[in-house]
Every structure is written in structure tokens, then in C-alpha cells.
Design a protein around this motif. Structure first.
Motif, PDB file in Angstrom:
ATOM      1  N   ASP A 341      23.152  99.347  23.272  1.00 51.10           N
ATOM      2  CA  ASP A 341      23.052  99.550  21.820  1.00 51.10           C
ATOM      3  C   ASP A 341      23.025 101.048  21.541  1.00 51.10           C
ATOM      4  O   ASP A 341      21.985 101.640  21.254  1.00 51.10           O
ATOM      5  CB  ASP A 341      21.786  98.865  21.295  1.00 51.10           C
ATOM      6  N   ILE A 342      24.190 101.667  21.623  1.00 49.38           N
ATOM      7  CA  ILE A 342      24.274 103.133  21.645  1.00 49.38           C
ATOM      8  C   ILE A 342      23.953 103.791  20.303  1.00 49.38           C
ATOM      9  O   ILE A 342      23.729 104.999  20.256  1.00 49.38           O
ATOM     10  CB  ILE A 342      25.667 103.596  22.118  1.00 49.38           C
ATOM     11  N   VAL A 343      23.910 103.022  19.209  1.00 42.67           N
ATOM     12  CA  VAL A 343      23.666 103.636  17.901  1.00 42.67           C
ATOM     13  C   VAL A 343      22.177 103.713  17.547  1.00 42.67           C
ATOM     14  O   VAL A 343      21.813 104.243  16.497  1.00 42.67           O
ATOM     15  CB  VAL A 343      24.422 102.890  16.779  1.00 42.67           C
ATOM     16  N   GLN A 344      21.305 103.244  18.434  1.00 44.49           N
ATOM     17  CA  GLN A 344      19.866 103.341  18.176  1.00 44.49           C
ATOM     18  C   GLN A 344      19.411 104.802  18.262  1.00 44.49           C
ATOM     19  O   GLN A 344      19.930 105.578  19.058  1.00 44.49           O
ATOM     20  CB  GLN A 344      19.086 102.519  19.198  1.00 44.49           C
ATOM     21  N   PRO A 345      18.418 105.209  17.446  1.00 44.09           N
ATOM     22  CA  PRO A 345      17.880 106.564  17.570  1.00 44.09           C
ATOM     23  C   PRO A 345      17.170 106.749  18.902  1.00 44.09           C
ATOM     24  O   PRO A 345      16.841 105.763  19.580  1.00 44.09           O
ATOM     25  CB  PRO A 345      16.899 106.669  16.399  1.00 44.09           C
ATOM     26  N   SER A 346      16.914 107.994  19.271  1.00 44.15           N
ATOM     27  CA  SER A 346      16.346 108.274  20.598  1.00 44.15           C
ATOM     28  C   SER A 346      15.017 107.560  20.817  1.00 44.15           C
ATOM     29  O   SER A 346      14.713 107.131  21.928  1.00 44.15           O
ATOM     30  CB  SER A 346      16.163 109.781  20.790  1.00 44.15           C
ATOM     31  N   SER A 347      14.227 107.423  19.759  1.00 39.76           N
ATOM     32  CA  SER A 347      12.909 106.792  19.905  1.00 39.76           C
ATOM     33  C   SER A 347      13.004 105.308  20.230  1.00 39.76           C
ATOM     34  O   SER A 347      12.037 104.712  20.716  1.00 39.76           O
ATOM     35  CB  SER A 347      12.088 106.983  18.625  1.00 39.76           C
ATOM     36  N   ARG A 348      14.168 104.682  19.965  1.00 42.88           N
ATOM     37  CA  ARG A 348      14.322 103.244  20.242  1.00 42.88           C
ATOM     38  C   ARG A 348      15.403 102.969  21.289  1.00 42.88           C
ATOM     39  O   ARG A 348      15.796 101.826  21.485  1.00 42.88           O
ATOM     40  CB  ARG A 348      14.650 102.496  18.946  1.00 42.88           C
ATOM     41  N   THR A 349      15.864 104.013  21.952  1.00 48.59           N
ATOM     42  CA  THR A 349      16.905 103.831  22.973  1.00 48.59           C
ATOM     43  C   THR A 349      16.319 103.204  24.228  1.00 48.59           C
ATOM     44  O   THR A 349      15.285 103.636  24.738  1.00 48.59           O
ATOM     45  CB  THR A 349      17.549 105.191  23.330  1.00 48.59           C
ATOM     46  N   CYS A 350      16.982 102.181  24.714  1.00 45.42           N
ATOM     47  CA  CYS A 350      16.597 101.597  26.002  1.00 45.42           C
ATOM     48  C   CYS A 350      17.860 101.273  26.792  1.00 45.42           C
ATOM     49  O   CYS A 350      18.973 101.255  26.249  1.00 45.42           O
ATOM     50  CB  CYS A 350      15.710 100.370  25.828  1.00 45.42           C
ATOM     51  N   TYR A 351      17.685 101.056  28.073  1.00 50.04           N
ATOM     52  CA  TYR A 351      18.800 100.864  28.991  1.00 50.04           C
ATOM     53  C   TYR A 351      18.598  99.574  29.771  1.00 50.04           C
ATOM     54  O   TYR A 351      17.467  99.225  30.124  1.00 50.04           O
ATOM     55  CB  TYR A 351      18.881 102.025  29.990  1.00 50.04           C
ATOM     56  N   VAL A 352      19.700  98.889  30.055  1.00 48.89           N
ATOM     57  CA  VAL A 352      19.634  97.661  30.857  1.00 48.89           C
ATOM     58  C   VAL A 352      20.006  98.012  32.296  1.00 48.89           C
ATOM     59  O   VAL A 352      21.075  98.575  32.554  1.00 48.89           O
ATOM     60  CB  VAL A 352      20.586  96.580  30.309  1.00 48.89           C
ATOM     61  N   MET A 353      19.120  97.697  33.217  1.00 54.71           N
ATOM     62  CA  MET A 353      19.354  98.001  34.635  1.00 54.71           C
ATOM     63  C   MET A 353      20.642  97.323  35.092  1.00 54.71           C
ATOM     64  O   MET A 353      20.879  96.144  34.790  1.00 54.71           O
ATOM     65  CB  MET A 353      18.188  97.510  35.493  1.00 54.71           C
ATOM     66  N   LEU A 354      21.473  98.070  35.815  1.00 58.11           N
ATOM     67  CA  LEU A 354      22.768  97.563  36.274  1.00 58.11           C
ATOM     68  C   LEU A 354      22.638  97.101  37.727  1.00 58.11           C
ATOM     69  O   LEU A 354      22.629  97.914  38.655  1.00 58.11           O
ATOM     70  CB  LEU A 354      23.826  98.661  36.143  1.00 58.11           C
TER      71      LEU A 354
END
Length: 576
Positions: A341-354
Motif C-alpha cells: 500500500d505505497i500511498v500510505q503516509p510514513s506513519s502508517r507504512t508497513c511491509y509484508v515479509m517476502l
């Protein structure tokens, strides 16, 4: 692979993360289980070794555990005295530099020509591109990217292997896609592969302004790099206008290759473009300037999490209506996680482990004690929602149970794969009294006070715990925009109470470990120094001279090298 195909395949992988993790470890150990590094630990076991046995038998490692092997590889020694490959059975291609952030001296990460490793890395990058195109589908005539990327120095080790930034790899690996990589960007190859960052940054801006109507996106690996470029625009816009007017770059650009290539891009005198840029910039209204100068740009892309979060508000200020999209979680050692979800602001950015990128383990981390709770790592199926962990990776690049030094928090699951939030870099030692997270938090509060009281903005900052002086103390170095205005402010300059308040605001937010240490008297009063404008730029230049890649450089928040502190001390103009 088409964008939809990549995203569909990604979702299939996320639905069975545990199986893909087992298969990834098997693929790594089937090839490299007998290498010299692993023999003391796995030599007594029959292949194939399962994950539980691997974790029990092979100890956790840090980069220093590989130093001897990597030293031999740089000399061209690929096998040990028994004829076993040192770290991998695959051919050694080159070395990647790490960022060199805290020590100014980058580490070397070996890159082996592993077929499954290549496939995993390619898929991660294809997926990243597919997610970007899903959000910003091709369609308009604007198809170029103004990319602030710097390949930098590509050196050669004693054994004849190239050492480079990861961003340089597409250009120096006999890659058939090199021309496609270059065609994405508005700047010519000579600028991208240059070796002087300030000249390159200026040329990137000039090329971007010349073809402003072609720019679809603006990118850099990290937000800090974009802020530097936009700060350069603020201070050099008149020169840029002159260059557009004459069709010849300023004498700032003295590298002949860069100079000639930019002259060709400019294509002669461009008085109309010069007038356009001058009309926008002479107002000196920098809020939203990016959307004014590049009206067709739809996104700005860079990493804005972790220590880069401090730059996000300033990036929003410059960007105007253009979307700021987050980058992915890719390390020098391996790809780690994808930002869905690349459009989230930095405070709500999260990553899915690959799960196909490497084999991941998670060391439980206690944020209050600022240390790993125990040495028993869990695998991807054992992580708990809301808990923090230090990441451990086993890679196709010859690293086995390597502590990556990143602290993440599990904030959810995408199907069966953990969604993580990047928290901070791990403390370097159990005695570290301030974390990167503490420092970023207290500096955000200090910035608000400084802006409200004096209209001043913090450009950069860093810290160091001086344990060698007679009075042990935490030192914080701060670079302020328009420092002359701050120092001429009578209230700031003459009021001891105001300066004490500044220190108090900083000290109050430095976390429980610092507070306890301070109350016990184990550390003296906080030292806060204002440094000369450009001090951190000089730090970057020094790091680059020591081999750090400019594209990957991140200004250090917690300094571990006394040489950096000595360097900053020479630029102090006021102590609070």
C-alpha cells in the motif's frame, strides 16, 4: 511478467508463507550446506538439514563473523585449505557496499551468481514495479523519472572483483536490460555514473527542468536525498535559470563527461523555459514548488520510514498535491519485504515479509530495556501480533543467521505473511542509553518548539554518547536552516532560560533508559551543539571519500565513530 501476473503470484506466495520459507531454506542449504563457513556446525549432520536442526546447530552471526572470509574473497581466494568454497558454491560476481552510515566506512557484501537468488531478487523488483504501475498506470505522454541516483565510485578489490553500490549493478553486470534501466530516467548515463554528488544533483535538476513536461515521477532511494536536492534547488535556482537561458551548464559542473552530456540534453538556449522556472522560483514560495515545476508528475517515491521519517513533513511541504509513495524494504544483504500500500503516509507504512527472498527469523526485542530479550529466535510462523523483533536472515549471498540490525514490529498479517512496521536500527550494544526511536521522537518535539519560538527549521541532527571524557555525557549536534537568523535572535542569544528550556525539551523525550542513567548520576548533563550550515553535507562528502555509496547514504542518528564526532566538533558555532 505482466504487472497483474506478478501481483497475483505475490498473493499466492503470501497465502502459504511457512511453506515458502521452508523451501527457501532448503534451496539455500542444498547448494551451500557444505561451504567452509557452515562445516563446523553442519558437518556432522546428514543432508538435508531441516529448519529446526539448522537453527539449533548454526549460531546467530553478525558481519564481523564473516570478516575473514570476505577478506579472502576480496583477495580472490574463493576456497579454503580443504578445497571447500568459503561462503557459496556459486561464482562470485562482485561486492555491494553497505551504507556506511554510523562509521563512515561501508561494509562489503559478497554477491554470488545464484540462480534461485537471482530469481528471488528479480521477482521482488518486478513485484515492486507492478505495484507502482497498478497505482499509476502508464498512459500519458509524461513517461520519464527524475531520479536522484548516484552510481558513484566503482572500485576493484585486490582479487579483481568490482565493489559498488547496489544501484550501480544494472550498469556494471553485463546486464542486457541496462539500456532499459537508463531510458527510464531523464538524466543521461554520464550524470548517473558520475563521481561528484553535488555536480550530479545539480545536473539531475537541470535535466529535469529542461524536460519538465516529460516527468511522471520523482525518485530517490531515501527521503534525505530528495530533501538535499530540493534544498539545492532553493539555493541555486538562479544559476539553473541562467543555464537554461544559455544552454550551457554553470561552472559548478566541471566534470567534462557530465558537462557535455547535459549540453546535449539542453539542446541550446531555452529562454522560455528559463522564464518559466524564474517566474515560479522568484516568488520564494517553496510550499508546493515540486507540483508547480513538474505539473505532470504523479508521484514522488522514496523510503520515508525509520530515520527517514523526519524528512516526510518537509517532503510534503515541497510536494504540493503530488502523491508521496513509499519504497520497499530492501537491504544490501537481501530483499526483505514488499510495500503493498505505497500511498500510505510514513506513519502508517508497513511491509509484508517476502517468504521467497531469504529465510527469516525473528529475535524477540524488549523496547523498554532496549535489547533482545533472549537469543531464541522464532520463525515466520511464530511471530506474535504487536511484538517487536530483531530480524535475522539466511540469504542466497552467503550469509547464515545474520542479525540484520533492524527492529520491526508485527502490526498484522497479509494472509499468512507478517506485516511489519520498521521501528529503528538495533542498539549497537546493551549499554546504549539512547535509541534511534527515542532521538527521532524528542527531536520532533524540539523542532515544534524551535519553529514556534524562533521560526527556525532543523535540517539535520545526530548524537554520540561520550564515555571517554571525565564527565560522561550524551552529545547532540543540530544543523539549523538559516542559522544566522537564529543566532542573531536576541531572545535566543541572550536568554539562558530559553536555552535551558531547549535542552529540557530534548532531555525529557530521550527515553526511560537515558532517564534512569541520568538520575543515577552515571551520565552528566546533556550537551547540545548548533553546527555550521553544511556540516552534515561535509560529513556525506567524507563518507563518500571513504567508499560509502552516495545513493545509499543515510545521515547517522547515533554515531559510533569518534572521528565523526571530532569532525562535527570543528563546526560548532554555539553550545546550548
Amino acid at each position: 511478467m505482466m504487472p497483474d501476473d506478478a501481483i497475483n503470484k505475490l498473493q499466492v506466495i503470501f497465502k502459504d508463507a511457512e511453506r515458502h520459507q521452508r523451501e527457501t531454506l532448503i534451496a539455500i542449504l542444498e547448494r551451500n550446506g557444505d561451504v567452509s563457513y557452515l562445516q563446523p556446525y553442519l558437518g556432522g549432520y546428514d543432508a538435508p538439514v531441516d529448519a529446526a536442526t539448522f537453527r539449533r546447530a548454526v549460531p546467530l552471526s553478525c558481519y564481523d563473523d564473516y570478516a575473514d572470509h570476505i577478506g579472502k574473497l576480496t583477495d580472490g581466494v574463493l576456497i579454503d585449505d580443504l578445497g571447500l568454497p568459503l561462503l557459496s558454491v556459486d561464482p562470485l560476481l562482485c561486492f555491494f557496499y553497505s551504507s556506511g552510515t554510523s562509521s563512515m566506512k561501508p561494509k562489503l557484501i559478497p554477491v554470488f551468481d545464484s540462480k534461485p537468488g537471482r530469481a528471488a531478487s528479480l521477482f521482488a523488483h518486478l513485484s515492486s514495479g507492478a505495484i507502482l504501475r497498478r497505482n499509476f498506470p502508464p498512459g500519458s505522454s509524461a513517461k520519464k523519472v527524475l531520479g536522484f541516483i548516484y552510481v558513484g565510485n566503482v572500485t576493484e578489490t585486490r582479487g579483481g572483483f568490482k565493489a559498488m553500490a547496489a544501484t550501480a549493478f544494472p550498469l556494471y553486470s553485463n546486464n542486457p536490460n541496462a539500456s532499459r534501466f537508463l531510458s527510464t530516467y531523464v538524466s543521461p548515463k554520464e550524470v548517473i555514473v558520475g563521481t561528484d554528488v553535488k555536480q550530479q544533483m545539480y545536473c539531475h535538476l537541470l535535466c529535469g527542468l529542461r524536460h519538465y513536461d516529460l516527468i511522471d515521477g520523482i525518485s530517490a532511494p531515501y527521503a534525505a536525498g530528495l530533501i538535499k536536492a530540493l534544498t539545492l534547488l532553493e539555493s541555486h535556482w538562479e544559476k539553473l535559470c541562467e543555464d537554461l537561458e544559455t544552454g550551457i551548464p554553470s561552472l559548478i559542473v566541471n566534470d567534462s563527461g557530465m558537462r557535455q552530456s547535459v549540453i546535449a540534453i539542453l539542446g541550446g538556449s531555452q529562454p522560455d523555459l528559463s522564464y518559466r522556472v524564474r517566474r515560479i522560483c522568484e516568488e520564494m514560495l517553496w510550499e508546493g514548488v515540486v507540483s508547480k515545476l513538474w505539473p505532470n508528475a504523479r508521484y514522488i517515491r522514496c523510503v520515508t520510514t525509520g530515520s527517514m521519517a523526519q524528512y516526510y513533513p518537509k517532503l510534503k511541504f515541497y510536494s504540493g498535491e503530488i502523491s508521496i509513495v513509499g519504497g520497499d524494504y530492501f537491504a544490501s544483504e537481501c530483499c526483505v519485504a514488499i510495500n503493498l500500500d505505497i500511498v500510505q503516509p510514513s506513519s502508517r507504512t508497513c511491509y509484508v515479509m517476502l517468504p521467497t527472498a531469504a529465510y527469516f527469523e525473528f529475535l524477540p526485542f524488549d523496547i523498554e530495556a532496549s535489547c533482545v530479550r533472549d537469543e531464541q529466535a522464532v520463525d515466520i510462523s511464530g511471530v506474535k501480533l504487536g511484538k517487536m523483533y530483531e530480524l535475522v536472515v539466511t540469504t542466497y549471498r552467503g550469509m547464515y543467521r545474520l542479525r540484520l540490525g533492524d527492529i520491526v514490529k508485527v502490526v498484522g498479517f497479509h494472509y499468512t505473511s507478517p506485516q511489519v512496521e520498521f521501528v529503528m536500527r538495533a542498539p549497537k550494544s546493551s549499554g546504549q542509553i539512547v535509541t534511534e526511536k527515542d532521538l527521532l521522537s524528542t527531536m520532533a518535539s524540539f523542532q515544534l518548539m524551535l519553529r514556534d519560538e524562533f521560526g527556525a527549521d532543523i535540517m539535520e541532527f545526530s548524537s554520540f554518547v561520550d564515555m571517554e571524557s571525565e564527565v560522561k555525557q550524551l552529545k547532540i549536534f543540530i544543523e539549523v536552516k538559516n542559522i544566522s537568523g537564529l543566532l542573531q535572535n536576541d531572545k535566543f542569544k541572550e536568554s539562558v532560560d530559553v536555552r535551558r528550556k531547549c535542552c529540557s525539551v530534548l532531555e525529557d523525550g530521550l527515553g526511560s533508559i537515558y532517564q534512569v542513567t541520568r538520575e543515577r548520576g552515571d551520565i552528566g548533563p546533556l550537551s547540545v551543539s548548533i553546527v555550521r550550515t553544511g556540516s552534515f553535507d561535509r560529513l556525506l562528502e567524507e563518507a563518500i571519500r571513504n567508499g560509502a555509496p552516495a545513493s545509499q547514504y543515510k545521515p547517522p542518528k547515533i554515531i559510533m565513530n569518534h572521528k565523526i564526532v571530532d569532525y562535527l566538533e570543528t563546526y560548532v558555532v554555539m553550545k546550548l
